[in-house]
Design a protein around this motif. Structure first.
Motif, PDB file in Angstrom:
ATOM      1  N   ASN A   1       0.822  -1.211   0.000  1.00  0.00           N
ATOM      2  CA  ASN A   1       0.000   0.000   0.000  1.00  0.00           C
ATOM      3  C   ASN A   1       0.855   1.259   0.000  1.00  0.00           C
ATOM      4  OD1 ASN A   1      -2.623  -1.347   0.300  1.00  0.00           O
ATOM      5  ND2 ASN A   1      -1.833  -1.943   2.306  1.00  0.00           N
ATOM      6  N   ALA A   2       0.457   2.237  -0.802  1.00  0.00           N
ATOM      7  CA  ALA A   2       1.110   3.542  -0.777  1.00  0.00           C
ATOM      8  C   ALA A   2       0.787   4.244   0.547  1.00  0.00           C
ATOM      9  CB  ALA A   2       0.640   4.390  -1.955  1.00  0.00           C
ATOM     10  N   ARG A   3       1.721   5.024   1.053  1.00  0.00           N
ATOM     11  CA  ARG A   3       1.505   5.741   2.313  1.00  0.00           C
ATOM     12  C   ARG A   3       2.162   7.109   2.250  1.00  0.00           C
ATOM     13  NH1 ARG A   3      -0.404   1.841   5.813  1.00  0.00           N
ATOM     14  NH2 ARG A   3       0.208  -0.283   5.236  1.00  0.00           N
ATOM     15  N   ARG A   4       1.585   8.017   3.008  1.00  0.00           N
ATOM     16  CA  ARG A   4       2.201   9.328   3.221  1.00  0.00           C
ATOM     17  C   ARG A   4       2.516   9.480   4.694  1.00  0.00           C
ATOM     18  NH1 ARG A   4       2.260  12.928  -0.872  1.00  0.00           N
ATOM     19  NH2 ARG A   4       1.096  12.349  -2.759  1.00  0.00           N
ATOM     20  N   GLN A   5       3.710   9.954   4.986  1.00  0.00           N
ATOM     21  CA  GLN A   5       4.141  10.149   6.362  1.00  0.00           C
ATOM     22  C   GLN A   5       4.638  11.579   6.542  1.00  0.00           C
ATOM     23  OE1 GLN A   5       7.164   7.222   7.177  1.00  0.00           O
ATOM     24  NE2 GLN A   5       5.721   5.524   7.274  1.00  0.00           N
ATOM     25  N   SER A   6       4.415  12.091   7.729  1.00  0.00           N
ATOM     26  CA  SER A   6       4.948  13.398   8.110  1.00  0.00           C
ATOM     27  C   SER A   6       5.858  13.159   9.308  1.00  0.00           C
ATOM     28  CB  SER A   6       3.810  14.356   8.466  1.00  0.00           C
ATOM     29  OG  SER A   6       4.308  15.649   8.737  1.00  0.00           O
ATOM     30  N   VAL A   7       7.161  13.183   9.076  1.00  0.00           N
ATOM     31  CA  VAL A   7       8.137  12.763  10.072  1.00  0.00           C
ATOM     32  C   VAL A   7       8.708  13.972  10.795  1.00  0.00           C
ATOM     33  CG1 VAL A   7      10.292  11.524  10.463  1.00  0.00           C
ATOM     34  CG2 VAL A   7       8.719  10.749   8.665  1.00  0.00           C
ATOM     35  N   LYS A   8       8.493  14.019  12.111  1.00  0.00           N
ATOM     36  CA  LYS A   8       9.105  15.067  12.920  1.00  0.00           C
ATOM     37  C   LYS A   8      10.582  14.764  13.099  1.00  0.00           C
ATOM     38  CE  LYS A   8       4.938  16.217  15.565  1.00  0.00           C
ATOM     39  NZ  LYS A   8       4.344  16.321  16.927  1.00  0.00           N
ATOM     40  N   LEU A   9      11.404  15.792  12.942  1.00  0.00           N
ATOM     41  CA  LEU A   9      12.847  15.617  13.008  1.00  0.00           C
ATOM     42  C   LEU A   9      13.408  16.040  14.358  1.00  0.00           C
ATOM     43  CD1 LEU A   9      13.843  16.851   9.428  1.00  0.00           C
ATOM     44  CD2 LEU A   9      13.062  14.591  10.177  1.00  0.00           C
ATOM     45  N   ASP A  10      12.638  15.847  15.415  1.00  0.00           N
ATOM     46  CA  ASP A  10      13.088  16.273  16.739  1.00  0.00           C
ATOM     47  C   ASP A  10      14.183  15.386  17.313  1.00  0.00           C
ATOM     48  OD1 ASP A  10      11.438  14.111  17.073  1.00  0.00           O
ATOM     49  OD2 ASP A  10      10.029  15.083  18.437  1.00  0.00           O
ATOM     50  N   PHE A  11      14.578  14.354  16.603  1.00  0.00           N
ATOM     51  CA  PHE A  11      15.726  13.556  17.027  1.00  0.00           C
ATOM     52  C   PHE A  11      17.049  14.253  16.707  1.00  0.00           C
ATOM     53  CE2 PHE A  11      14.237  12.166  12.850  1.00  0.00           C
ATOM     54  CZ  PHE A  11      15.366  12.332  12.061  1.00  0.00           C
ATOM     55  N   LEU A  12      17.024  15.233  15.802  1.00  0.00           N
ATOM     56  CA  LEU A  12      18.239  15.958  15.450  1.00  0.00           C
ATOM     57  C   LEU A  12      18.695  16.842  16.606  1.00  0.00           C
ATOM     58  CD1 LEU A  12      17.270  17.031  11.812  1.00  0.00           C
ATOM     59  CD2 LEU A  12      18.804  15.156  12.476  1.00  0.00           C
ATOM     60  N   THR A  13      19.977  17.134  16.649  1.00  0.00           N
ATOM     61  CA  THR A  13      20.533  17.960  17.722  1.00  0.00           C
ATOM     62  C   THR A  13      19.991  19.381  17.630  1.00  0.00           C
ATOM     63  OG1 THR A  13      22.556  16.646  17.753  1.00  0.00           O
ATOM     64  CG2 THR A  13      22.663  18.847  18.741  1.00  0.00           C
ATOM     65  N   PRO A  14      19.355  19.892  18.684  1.00  0.00           N
ATOM     66  CA  PRO A  14      18.821  21.266  18.652  1.00  0.00           C
ATOM     67  C   PRO A  14      19.917  22.287  18.357  1.00  0.00           C
ATOM     68  CG  PRO A  14      17.962  20.066  20.541  1.00  0.00           C
ATOM     69  CD  PRO A  14      19.028  19.199  19.947  1.00  0.00           C
ATOM     70  N   GLY A  15      19.594  23.261  17.517  1.00  0.00           N
ATOM     71  CA  GLY A  15      20.532  24.314  17.181  1.00  0.00           C
ATOM     72  C   GLY A  15      21.450  23.996  16.022  1.00  0.00           C
TER      73      GLY A  15
ATOM     74  N   VAL B   1      17.284  21.420   6.990  1.00  0.00           N
ATOM     75  CA  VAL B   1      16.346  21.132   8.075  1.00  0.00           C
ATOM     76  C   VAL B   1      17.037  21.310   9.414  1.00  0.00           C
ATOM     77  CG1 VAL B   1      15.027  19.475   6.682  1.00  0.00           C
ATOM     78  CG2 VAL B   1      16.934  18.671   8.096  1.00  0.00           C
ATOM     79  N   ASP B   2      16.222  21.327  10.478  1.00  0.00           N
ATOM     80  CA  ASP B   2      16.743  21.279  11.837  1.00  0.00           C
ATOM     81  C   ASP B   2      15.762  20.501  12.700  1.00  0.00           C
ATOM     82  OD1 ASP B   2      14.652  23.031  12.540  1.00  0.00           O
ATOM     83  OD2 ASP B   2      15.918  24.799  12.356  1.00  0.00           O
ATOM     84  N   SER B   3      15.983  20.499  14.009  1.00  0.00           N
ATOM     85  CA  SER B   3      15.174  19.666  14.897  1.00  0.00           C
ATOM     86  C   SER B   3      13.720  20.119  14.983  1.00  0.00           C
ATOM     87  CB  SER B   3      15.791  19.641  16.295  1.00  0.00           C
ATOM     88  OG  SER B   3      15.808  20.948  16.856  1.00  0.00           O
ATOM     89  N   ARG B   4      13.418  21.312  14.477  1.00  0.00           N
ATOM     90  CA  ARG B   4      12.034  21.804  14.498  1.00  0.00           C
ATOM     91  C   ARG B   4      11.292  21.488  13.206  1.00  0.00           C
ATOM     92  NH1 ARG B   4      13.673  27.872  15.580  1.00  0.00           N
ATOM     93  NH2 ARG B   4      15.086  27.170  13.926  1.00  0.00           N
ATOM     94  N   SER B   5      11.983  20.909  12.249  1.00  0.00           N
ATOM     95  CA  SER B   5      11.398  20.659  10.929  1.00  0.00           C
ATOM     96  C   SER B   5      10.543  19.396  10.929  1.00  0.00           C
ATOM     97  CB  SER B   5      12.494  20.514   9.871  1.00  0.00           C
ATOM     98  OG  SER B   5      13.332  21.648   9.828  1.00  0.00           O
ATOM     99  N   THR B   6       9.676  19.328   9.933  1.00  0.00           N
ATOM    100  CA  THR B   6       8.890  18.126   9.651  1.00  0.00           C
ATOM    101  C   THR B   6       9.132  17.752   8.199  1.00  0.00           C
ATOM    102  OG1 THR B   6       7.207  18.702  11.275  1.00  0.00           O
ATOM    103  CG2 THR B   6       6.587  17.136   9.573  1.00  0.00           C
ATOM    104  N   LEU B   7       9.386  16.489   7.969  1.00  0.00           N
ATOM    105  CA  LEU B   7       9.727  16.025   6.628  1.00  0.00           C
ATOM    106  C   LEU B   7       8.588  15.186   6.065  1.00  0.00           C
ATOM    107  CD1 LEU B   7      12.141  16.013   4.604  1.00  0.00           C
ATOM    108  CD2 LEU B   7      12.770  13.797   5.583  1.00  0.00           C
ATOM    109  N   PRO B   8       7.952  15.628   4.973  1.00  0.00           N
ATOM    110  CA  PRO B   8       6.906  14.809   4.356  1.00  0.00           C
ATOM    111  C   PRO B   8       7.530  13.739   3.460  1.00  0.00           C
ATOM    112  CG  PRO B   8       7.105  16.895   3.194  1.00  0.00           C
ATOM    113  CD  PRO B   8       8.085  16.950   4.326  1.00  0.00           C
ATOM    114  N   LEU B   9       7.000  12.509   3.564  1.00  0.00           N
ATOM    115  CA  LEU B   9       7.479  11.409   2.745  1.00  0.00           C
ATOM    116  C   LEU B   9       6.294  10.735   2.067  1.00  0.00           C
ATOM    117  CD1 LEU B   9      10.058   9.711   5.158  1.00  0.00           C
ATOM    118  CD2 LEU B   9      10.561  11.258   3.262  1.00  0.00           C
TER     119      LEU B   9
END
Length: 706
Positions: free
Chosen positions: A637-651, A681-689
């Motif tokens: 199945n095709a899917r769309r995801q919106s991935v929060k990048l809060d795992f990245l180092t802040p700043g 991107v940074d830790s506040r970004s959201t990445l659409p896939l």
């Protein structure tokens, strides 16, 4: 509904019996939401139960061992003593998915004695973690117990409901099946074509992944499988109970032991969300620390190899097209070459050049040694000697050439399951490796085991795998075992044991009905629970008839190209193959860049999104670097995801390079369509896939200046 009344009666009866037992000898251990209760039933039989908060995970279930002499621990027992202790420690793996691992549990030790003569002693050890339970049987040294034969194990896992199950048949000799997804009441392998030994219809392999209707995810497996057969599970499709089934030997016995001894740990991982199951380190924590005093020579790595071209019928393992040869009596230099032997000197140099050019550490070569003409399906004792190359494979020349390019050659030892032959020749084979600068070996066990009547997953072979791990370690050799028993966390104890196959790998797409698109979304919840898999990802030429139109007509890999990249993140292994041919990669060097960049050793791992059989999104932080890598895969199945990048180092700012499915891509119609884009991107970004049917996405995050 047809079984609801009998099941209700059984649950009420079991609960009453359990309540009566608890008044006699109930003992408990707990860690966060997970609790375990042990009790002796009124008839003196030991039982246990597990819950997760208010929800039952395992209903009261029997424990016990039956011996061949009839004096085992399957009859009445009395409680001798018990104690509880808490352990909280941290350890660092030699390599792995995370930099350090916390080992935090409460241990309940229960000492029991047979009520009847000879009054033997048994110890049950339970360890309760925040994400599940491990327990094992320990048999202390005692006058009445020295040598003994386990005829059966009475361990049960009585489940409270008709869970969804992800399962493969309980075959004694192969794990190379696609997974069925059914209710427990529907488990039946009768219509599944057996690979070697036909399984009993309601017998399944572990790890067994389960999902309850009330939101629990439960995984049943084992840890530290040493000197004992693998455990499978017989499913009662009426009551949803599971009972252990040990792989027998040629005479029908299960294990030959000598006290003091203990069984492997039986493991139950439980969580209220799927990512927590994948994050569990319970199985690793139940294994012993490394036995190796020095480990600097162990190197996680990526490699290419003379391998896939044989699977796609572009080359052969055998040098000549003859048969009925005897290893000791054949003059291999006089055989007529078939003209398409893959492991020839010039072809291997081509792979070495490719590895050197693109920064891959090793080159695997299969089919380099004599014996491939007469190896398959003959149940033959002496097929290979592991030291004699074919006439067109120049060992010394290739050793020097690889060294000049800064590349290692990886040895291949296919045993054809003549394991007695391999054990006789291992010392000479490893001396040969050391003399020619090989420090890693891929072993194989295709076929029926010799000694005849033994099984891949029985005690005899389990001991062989462990001996091989120790013997290769003694020679500073890393090992990757194919067609072996599925792993149980022993790579903690033997960190040179980098990977196993022990499942249906990527090569099945080349010469069978293939692996369905959901396959890679199930494997992390099943096969990979016990340890890394050499899945051989990275196939770029998805349509295989381009290599050999006549023999590969209609065959293809059942993923998109982008999903093949994502597997380097979602299918963990410290040994990752770039499995396709160099010419396939040279046509897509922009996509191959991800394989060049992605590490094989990690400081951190986060499971962002997961559902067995549906999808998985994993992100990992490179060992010693401020780089992160993401893999996202889906089923058909095709899917769309919106991935929060809060795992990245802040700043910190990063450049995200996204390798995604192309427009209108799908695994079956347009699998090689992909697109690459870069964003900051940074830790506040959201990445659409956007994941295509049978597709995926791979992303690298590299730090950039602000």
């Amino acid at each position: 509904m047809r079984n609801s009344l009998p099941l209700l009666f059984l649950l009420l009866l079991t609960t009453r019996q359990w309540a009566g037992a608890q008044t006699q000898s109930a003992l408990t251990a707990r860690q966060d939401k997970v609790s375990l209760t042990f009790a002796l039933a009124p008839d003196g039989r030991p039982s246990y139960a597990v819950s997760y908060g208010p929800k039952p995970v395992v209903l009261p279930s029997r424990l016990g061992l039956a011996f061949a002499d009839g004096q085992g621990f399957d009859g009445p027992l009395t409680l001798v003593g018990s104690d509880v202790k808490d352990v909280d420690e941290t350890w660092q793996p030699v390599w792995g998915e995370v930099k350090s691992i916390r080992n935090h549990y409460q241990q309940l030790t229960v000492r029991l004695r047979q009520s009847a003569p000879p009054g033997r002693l048994l110890t049950l050890v339970f360890r309760v973690f925040a994400d599940g339970v491990g327990f094992r049987y320990e048999l202390p040294a005692q006058p009445a117990l020295q040598y003994f034969t386990v005829q059966d194990e009475k361990t049960e896992f009585n489940l409270p409901a008709n869970h969804k199950a992800f399962w493969i048949p309980g075959d004694y000799d192969s794990n190379e099946y696609t997974y069925s997804t059914t209710r427990l009441s529907e488990v039946n392998s009768a219509g599944i074509e057996a690979i070697q030994l036909k399984s009993a219809p309601q017998r399944v392999q572990t790890p067994l992944m389960l999902k309850s209707d009330d939101g629990l995810y439960v995984n049943i497996h084992e840890a530290a499988l040493v000197n004992y057969p693998a455990m499978m599970l017989d499913v009662d499709t009426n009551t949803f109970g599971l009972r252990s089934h040990l792989v027998p030997d040629a005479l029908g016995a299960k294990a030959y032991l000598q006290a003091p001894e203990h069984t492997p740990w039986r493991t139950i991982v439980v969580a209220d969300n799927a990512p927590a199951v994948l994050a569990s380190k319970l199985i690793l924590n139940l294994n012993e620390p490394t036995k190796l005093t020095e480990t600097s020579w162990i190197r996680p790595q990526k490699f290419v190899g003379v391998w896939w071209e044989m699977h796609v019928n572009k080359a052969s393992w055998n040098y000549s097209d003859v048969s009925n040869l005897k290893l000791a009596d054949t003059d291999w230099s006089k055989l007529t070459p078939n003209g398409h032997h893959g492991a020839n000197t010039q072809n291997v140099k081509r792979y070495i050049d490719f590895a050197a050019k693109y920064g891959l550490q090793s080159v695997l070569v299969e089919g380099w040694n004599v014996g491939w003409e007469d190896w398959a399906n003959n149940w033959k004792e002496e097929v290979f000697d592991f030291v004699t190359p074919y006439p067109d494979f120049a060992v010394a020349e290739l050793q020097q050439y690889a060294q000049s390019k800064g590349v290692k050659l990886m040895m291949h030892h296919e045993t054809s399951s003549s394991v007695t032959n391999y054990e006789r020749r291992q010392d000479a084979a490893y001396r040969f490796m050391q003399g020619h600068n090989y420090d890693a070996v891929k072993t194989g066990y295709v076929g029926r085991i010799i000694p005849r009547g033994e099984h891949h997953d029985g005690q005899w072979m389990v001991n062989h795998y462990v001996r091989t791990a120790q013997k290769t370690a003694d020679n500073h050799i890393m090992v990757d075992m194919h067609e072996s028993v599925r792993p149980t966390g022993l790579h903690r104890t033997y960190p040179n044991w980098l990977a196993n196959e022990a499942a249906r790998g990527n090569e099945f797409n080349a010469w069978s009905s293939g692996n369905p698109p959901e396959h890679e979304t199930i494997l992390p919840f099943t096969r990979l629970m016990g340890g890394p898999m050499d899945y051989t990802p990275g196939i770029f030429q998805i349509k295989l008839d381009d290599w050999n139109p006549e023999r590969n007509k209609g065959k293809q890999v059942h993923t998109t190209l982008a999903k093949q990249l994502a597997l380097y993140v979602t299918m963990y292994s410290p040994l990752q193959m770039a499995a396709d041919l160099p010419e396939a990669y040279e046509q897509h060097l922009d996509a191959f860049r991800f394989i060049q960049d992605v590490p094989v050793d990690w400081d951190d791992t986060r499971i962002l999104l997961a559902e067995p059989g549906d999808y998985l999104t994993t992100v990992r932080k490179a060992k010693g670097k401020e780089e992160w890598y993401l893999g996202a895969i889906t089923d058909e199945n095709a899917r769309r995801q919106s991935v929060k990048l809060d795992f990245l180092t802040p700043g910190q700012r990063y450049e995200a390079t996204i390798y995604a499915d192309g427009k209108n891509a799908s695994w079956n119609n347009n699998p090689m369509a992909y697109q690459i884009r870069r964003v900051k991107v940074d830790s506040r970004s959201t990445l659409p896939l956007a994941l295509a049917p049978g597709g995926g996405a791979a992303v690298s995050f590299k730090p950039v200046s602000k």
